[in-house]
Design an enzyme around this catalytic site. Structure first.
Site, PDB file in Angstrom:
ATOM      1  N   ASP A   1     -12.527  -8.983   4.315  1.00  0.00           N
ATOM      2  CA  ASP A   1     -13.781  -8.957   3.549  1.00  0.00           C
ATOM      3  C   ASP A   1     -14.344 -10.371   3.467  1.00  0.00           C
ATOM      4  O   ASP A   1     -15.553 -10.594   3.606  1.00  0.00           O
ATOM      5  CB  ASP A   1     -13.561  -8.413   2.119  1.00  0.00           C
TER       6      ASP A   1
ATOM      7  N   TYR B   1       0.831  -1.216   0.000  1.00  0.00           N
ATOM      8  CA  TYR B   1       0.000   0.000   0.000  1.00  0.00           C
ATOM      9  C   TYR B   1       0.865   1.266   0.000  1.00  0.00           C
ATOM     10  O   TYR B   1       0.430   2.310  -0.469  1.00  0.00           O
ATOM     11  CB  TYR B   1      -0.883   0.042   1.254  1.00  0.00           C
TER      12      TYR B   1
ATOM     13  N   ASP C   1      -6.460  -6.955   4.266  1.00  0.00           N
ATOM     14  CA  ASP C   1      -7.590  -6.293   3.603  1.00  0.00           C
ATOM     15  C   ASP C   1      -8.494  -7.336   2.962  1.00  0.00           C
ATOM     16  O   ASP C   1      -9.713  -7.330   3.149  1.00  0.00           O
ATOM     17  CB  ASP C   1      -7.057  -5.313   2.548  1.00  0.00           C
TER      18      ASP C   1
ATOM     19  N   ASP D   1      -3.173 -18.211   0.368  1.00  0.00           N
ATOM     20  CA  ASP D   1      -4.202 -18.895  -0.443  1.00  0.00           C
ATOM     21  C   ASP D   1      -4.868 -19.993   0.382  1.00  0.00           C
ATOM     22  O   ASP D   1      -6.098 -20.141   0.364  1.00  0.00           O
ATOM     23  CB  ASP D   1      -3.621 -19.419  -1.768  1.00  0.00           C
TER      24      ASP D   1
ATOM     25  N   LYS E   1       2.946 -15.341   2.279  1.00  0.00           N
ATOM     26  CA  LYS E   1       3.075 -16.040   0.990  1.00  0.00           C
ATOM     27  C   LYS E   1       4.565 -16.315   0.806  1.00  0.00           C
ATOM     28  O   LYS E   1       5.208 -15.857  -0.149  1.00  0.00           O
ATOM     29  CB  LYS E   1       2.492 -15.158  -0.140  1.00  0.00           C
TER      30      LYS E   1
HETATM   31  C1  IPM Z   1     -10.366  -1.122   4.150  1.00  0.00           C
HETATM   32  C2  IPM Z   1     -10.585  -0.515   2.805  1.00  0.00           C
HETATM   33  C3  IPM Z   1      -9.415   0.411   2.459  1.00  0.00           C
HETATM   34  C4  IPM Z   1      -8.167  -0.451   2.428  1.00  0.00           C
HETATM   35  C5  IPM Z   1      -9.574   1.207   1.152  1.00  0.00           C
HETATM   36  C6  IPM Z   1     -10.804   2.060   1.156  1.00  0.00           C
HETATM   37  C7  IPM Z   1      -8.351   2.019   0.843  1.00  0.00           C
HETATM   38  O1  IPM Z   1     -10.775  -1.509   1.836  1.00  0.00           O
HETATM   39  O2  IPM Z   1     -10.224  -0.379   5.131  1.00  0.00           O
HETATM   40  O3  IPM Z   1     -10.351  -2.358   4.253  1.00  0.00           O
HETATM   41  O4  IPM Z   1      -7.878  -1.111   1.415  1.00  0.00           O
HETATM   42  O5  IPM Z   1      -7.449  -0.451   3.437  1.00  0.00           O
HETATM   43 MG    MG Z   2     -10.955  -3.432   2.651  1.00  0.00          MG
END
Ligand code: IPM
Ligand code: MG
Length: 353
Positions: free
Chosen positions: A247, A141, A243, A219, A186
């Site tokens: 999700d 990042y 990240d 993975d 990884k």
């Molecule tokens: C998160 C989001 C952010 C990230 C984005 C909006 C930059 O997806 O906080 O998980 O990737 O960190």
């Molecule tokens: Mg995110």
């Protein structure tokens, strides 16, 4: 106690969920005899529209002098041109970096009544209670980026001290829980991951010998998170893997809208945000799930203000609202009817009295 909280509503559904959380914090202040002052500032696309900058200096100055920051979300189609010089997400990354909040704590707790909202089988969900500790201010990042007509690159760099400090945060968390740490990397492909693994193995053996350490390739971890999620206690990983995996992990809880996060550094000042984004598809409809942001406000009370009882009161109120059948559209299952963001907030606030 007196506390100064900066609110960064941001874009899309951000303003709605931050307004809900402020209502909850106001009730907590009343009930427990605290004085919270709120200072609303610009970030993301809203800040670009108003000032040309995704993180104006006035926002930085406020965030650097407050007790805690509560953020909604940044981004949206209006600002997503890949060639744009300024993007909303840059403001968020810069804020994380400026505040030095390298440890992003993302708890994944399951409300039993939401099992029907998860695409995962109920028997697999039983007993899930895990925390992902995501490194937040390093890795791909933040590395150098290049782009020309025929190629592009993103550099991923990790320093030993960055790995040590995040692994320590995760290990201390595990020490107060089920004493299990899973480090995700990884290492079969990436040099940064091989460093990550070496540092983690050494540090855990030296400093935390009674914590059981498991190492998974990312993975495989993505698969194990769905096949045996209840085995995990604390997962520690680098920025981008964290990240992506969180999700995925949100599906265990039924919706991305349910999960909170706390981003912490070496001081008490923290940045609190739901893990979801700005959800442009439902922005302005008043139907967003405020639970992730309200649960982030609970983490703010706990970690930045040291108000454990108040944090628990908010978390119990969210559970009570869910138990009473309150459901925003993202967490309804068959036969249930959805309520609005405001109604969900009302339901949570009823549980605070
Ligand atoms: C998160 C989001 C952010 C990230 C984005 C909006 C930059 O997806 O906080 O998980 O990737 O960190
Ligand atoms: Mg995110």
């Amino acid at each position: 106690m007196d506390a100064m909280i900066v609110l960064l509503p941001g874009d899309g559904i951000g303003p709605d969920v931050v307004a809900s959380s402020k209502r909850v914090l106001d009730v907590i202040a009343d009930n427990f005899g605290h004085r919270f002052s709120f200072n609303e500032q610009l970030i993301g696309g809203a800040a670009i529209d108003a000032t040309g900058d995704s993180l104006p200096q006035s926002t930085i100055a406020s965030c650097e002098t407050c007790d805690a920051v509560l953020l909604g979300a940044v981004g949206g189609p209006k600002w997503s041109d890949p060639n744009a010089a300024v993007r909303p997400e840059q403001g968020l990354l810069k804020l994380r970096s400026v505040l030095g909040v390298y440890a992003n704590i993302r708890p994944v707790r399951i409300h039993d009544q939401l099992a029907g909202a998860s695409p995962i089988r109920k028997d697999i969900l039983a007993g899930v209670d895990l925390v992902v500790v995501r490194e937040l201010t390093g890795g791909i990042y933040f590395g150098e980026k290049t782009r020309d007509a025929s190629s592009a690159s993103d550099l991923c760099v990790y320093h030993v001290h960055e790995i040590e400090r995040i692994v320590r945060v995760a290990a201390k968390l595990a020490a107060g829980r089920r004493k299990k740490l899973c480090s995700v990397d990884k290492a079969n492909v990436l040099e940064t991951s091989r460093l990550w693994r070496d540092v983690t193995d050494r540090l855990m053996a030296e400093e935390f010998p009674d914590i059981a350490v498991e190492t998974l390739l990312v993975d495989a971890a993505a698969m194990h998170l769905l096949s045996r999620p209840s085995d995990f206690d604390v997962i520690v990983t680098e920025n981008m893997f964290g990240d992506i995996l969180t999700d995925e992990a949100s599906m265990l809880a039924g919706s991305l809208g349910m999960l909170p996060s706390a981003s912490l550094g070496d001081t008490l000042r923290g940045l609190y945000e739901p893990i979801h984004g700005s959800a442009p598809d439902i922005a302005g409809l008043g139907i967003a799930n405020p639970c992730g942001t309200i649960a982030s406000a609970a983490m703010l009370l706990r970690h930045s203000l040291g108000l454990e009882a108040e944090a628990c009161a908010v978390e119990s109120a969210i559970s009570a609202a869910i138990a009473s059948g309150a459901r925003t559209a993202d967490i309804v299952s068959d036969g249930e009817s959805p309520i609005s963001t405001t109604e969900m907030t009302d339901a949570i606030i009823r549980g605070l009295s």
